[in-house]
Design a protein around this motif. Sequence first.
Motif, PDB file in Angstrom:
ATOM      1  N   LYS A 134       0.827  -1.201   0.000  1.00  0.00           N
ATOM      2  CA  LYS A 134       0.000   0.000   0.000  1.00  0.00           C
ATOM      3  C   LYS A 134       0.861   1.249   0.000  1.00  0.00           C
ATOM      4  O   LYS A 134       0.543   2.244  -0.676  1.00  0.00           O
ATOM      5  N   ALA A 135       1.956   1.242   0.758  1.00  0.00           N
ATOM      6  CA  ALA A 135       2.852   2.404   0.781  1.00  0.00           C
ATOM      7  C   ALA A 135       3.425   2.676  -0.610  1.00  0.00           C
ATOM      8  O   ALA A 135       3.530   3.836  -1.035  1.00  0.00           O
ATOM      9  N   LEU A 136       3.764   1.619  -1.333  1.00  0.00           N
ATOM     10  CA  LEU A 136       4.305   1.789  -2.688  1.00  0.00           C
ATOM     11  C   LEU A 136       3.262   2.379  -3.629  1.00  0.00           C
ATOM     12  O   LEU A 136       3.573   3.240  -4.460  1.00  0.00           O
ATOM     13  N   THR A 137       2.028   1.924  -3.517  1.00  0.00           N
ATOM     14  CA  THR A 137       0.993   2.457  -4.403  1.00  0.00           C
ATOM     15  C   THR A 137       0.733   3.938  -4.114  1.00  0.00           C
ATOM     16  O   THR A 137       0.388   4.702  -5.029  1.00  0.00           O
ATOM     17  N   GLU A 141       3.621   8.834  -7.399  1.00  0.00           N
ATOM     18  CA  GLU A 141       4.033  10.129  -7.949  1.00  0.00           C
ATOM     19  C   GLU A 141       5.313  10.667  -7.308  1.00  0.00           C
ATOM     20  O   GLU A 141       5.867  11.655  -7.788  1.00  0.00           O
ATOM     21  N   THR A 142       5.763  10.042  -6.256  1.00  0.00           N
ATOM     22  CA  THR A 142       6.909  10.595  -5.523  1.00  0.00           C
ATOM     23  C   THR A 142       8.132   9.692  -5.500  1.00  0.00           C
ATOM     24  O   THR A 142       9.243  10.157  -5.216  1.00  0.00           O
ATOM     25  N   LEU A 143       7.938   8.409  -5.773  1.00  0.00           N
ATOM     26  CA  LEU A 143       9.058   7.458  -5.760  1.00  0.00           C
ATOM     27  C   LEU A 143       9.375   7.069  -7.190  1.00  0.00           C
ATOM     28  O   LEU A 143       8.459   6.855  -8.007  1.00  0.00           O
ATOM     29  N   SER A 144      10.644   6.969  -7.503  1.00  0.00           N
ATOM     30  CA  SER A 144      11.028   6.670  -8.885  1.00  0.00           C
ATOM     31  C   SER A 144      10.496   5.314  -9.317  1.00  0.00           C
ATOM     32  O   SER A 144      10.288   4.408  -8.496  1.00  0.00           O
ATOM     33  N   ALA A 145      10.293   5.181 -10.626  1.00  0.00           N
ATOM     34  CA  ALA A 145       9.793   3.920 -11.173  1.00  0.00           C
ATOM     35  C   ALA A 145      10.763   2.778 -10.872  1.00  0.00           C
ATOM     36  O   ALA A 145      10.330   1.651 -10.598  1.00  0.00           O
ATOM     37  N   ASP A 146      12.049   3.055 -10.916  1.00  0.00           N
ATOM     38  CA  ASP A 146      13.042   2.017 -10.650  1.00  0.00           C
ATOM     39  C   ASP A 146      12.931   1.510  -9.213  1.00  0.00           C
ATOM     40  O   ASP A 146      13.000   0.299  -8.960  1.00  0.00           O
ATOM     41  N   ASP A 147      12.770   2.433  -8.268  1.00  0.00           N
ATOM     42  CA  ASP A 147      12.645   2.031  -6.868  1.00  0.00           C
ATOM     43  C   ASP A 147      11.365   1.238  -6.639  1.00  0.00           C
ATOM     44  O   ASP A 147      11.363   0.216  -5.936  1.00  0.00           O
ATOM     45  N   ARG A 148      10.272   1.702  -7.228  1.00  0.00           N
ATOM     46  CA  ARG A 148       9.008   0.980  -7.070  1.00  0.00           C
ATOM     47  C   ARG A 148       9.083  -0.391  -7.741  1.00  0.00           C
ATOM     48  O   ARG A 148       8.584  -1.384  -7.200  1.00  0.00           O
ATOM     49  N   GLN A 169       0.905  -4.249 -10.601  1.00  0.00           N
ATOM     50  CA  GLN A 169       1.565  -2.953 -10.455  1.00  0.00           C
ATOM     51  C   GLN A 169       2.800  -2.852 -11.351  1.00  0.00           C
ATOM     52  O   GLN A 169       3.086  -1.780 -11.903  1.00  0.00           O
ATOM     53  N   LEU A 170       3.505  -3.950 -11.493  1.00  0.00           N
ATOM     54  CA  LEU A 170       4.663  -3.955 -12.394  1.00  0.00           C
ATOM     55  C   LEU A 170       4.227  -3.712 -13.840  1.00  0.00           C
ATOM     56  O   LEU A 170       4.921  -3.025 -14.601  1.00  0.00           O
ATOM     57  N   ALA A 171       3.083  -4.268 -14.223  1.00  0.00           N
ATOM     58  CA  ALA A 171       2.558  -4.023 -15.565  1.00  0.00           C
ATOM     59  C   ALA A 171       2.238  -2.545 -15.760  1.00  0.00           C
ATOM     60  O   ALA A 171       2.495  -1.965 -16.827  1.00  0.00           O
ATOM     61  N   LEU A 172       1.695  -1.919 -14.731  1.00  0.00           N
ATOM     62  CA  LEU A 172       1.392  -0.485 -14.827  1.00  0.00           C
ATOM     63  C   LEU A 172       2.669   0.337 -14.943  1.00  0.00           C
ATOM     64  O   LEU A 172       2.702   1.356 -15.651  1.00  0.00           O
ATOM     65  N   SER A 176       3.790   2.853 -17.975  1.00  0.00           N
ATOM     66  CA  SER A 176       4.238   4.236 -17.773  1.00  0.00           C
ATOM     67  C   SER A 176       5.583   4.492 -18.433  1.00  0.00           C
ATOM     68  O   SER A 176       5.900   5.644 -18.768  1.00  0.00           O
ATOM     69  N   GLU A 177       6.371   3.440 -18.634  1.00  0.00           N
ATOM     70  CA  GLU A 177       7.685   3.587 -19.263  1.00  0.00           C
ATOM     71  C   GLU A 177       7.654   3.234 -20.746  1.00  0.00           C
ATOM     72  O   GLU A 177       8.699   3.135 -21.389  1.00  0.00           O
TER      73      GLU A 177
END
Length: 224
Positions: A134-137, A141-148, A169-172, A176-177
């Motif tokens: 939940k924290a990752l979701t 908008e604030t954590l880089s895609a690589d970190d997520r 979530q990885l598919a999303l 985005s990339e």
Amino acid sequence: MSDADSFIDEVTEEVRRDRLFRLMRRYGWIAAVVIVAVVAGAAYNEYRKAQATASAQALGDAMLAALANDAPDQRAEALAGIEADSPGGEAVLDFLTAAARAEAGEIEAAVADLQDIARNGDLPGIYREIAQFKALTLQAETLSADDRRLQFEALAQPGKPLRLLAEEQLALIDISEGETEAALDRLQAILQDAEADAGLQQRARQVIVALGGTPAPALGQQQG
């Protein structure tokens, strides 16, 4: 049986009885202590159960009162003021507080609540993983895609309880990339997974169609 044998048996029985009485006089207090300890232990266990029940009821009442606030910021403030006397109760409070803070737009505070749960080693793993997920979701908008991506990949490992939700979530993140094919592969794999529930399958189909793909039949439909 002869009178002599009968007499011997009676004497033997008297000797045994006398010995038993002597043992009882000498060691009977031990039995009394054991009985008292057993009774006291049972009473203490019942007391603890009653206390735990009363504590849980009080916590539940306090939560319901806090959740009765219409405004999410007021709910969050009320929930934050409640104290729980167990790790499980504290985790539930943190989940509810985080949800209220997120609804009120206090994303950083909500993430902090969830990260507290994720770091609490006294909680079952599923609690910690839900909090991390939940924290990752909330940090889209604030954590880089690589970190997520890195953290969702850890949650998507085989045997993890949130594996398929993490794959979604990885598919999303792939989308985005601009990695459309990778996203389609993940979503199609979700449709083929026996553990995917109907809601997740429906979301996967919708995204596949939106990306211009054709959803493969779900595993249950193929077998049918």
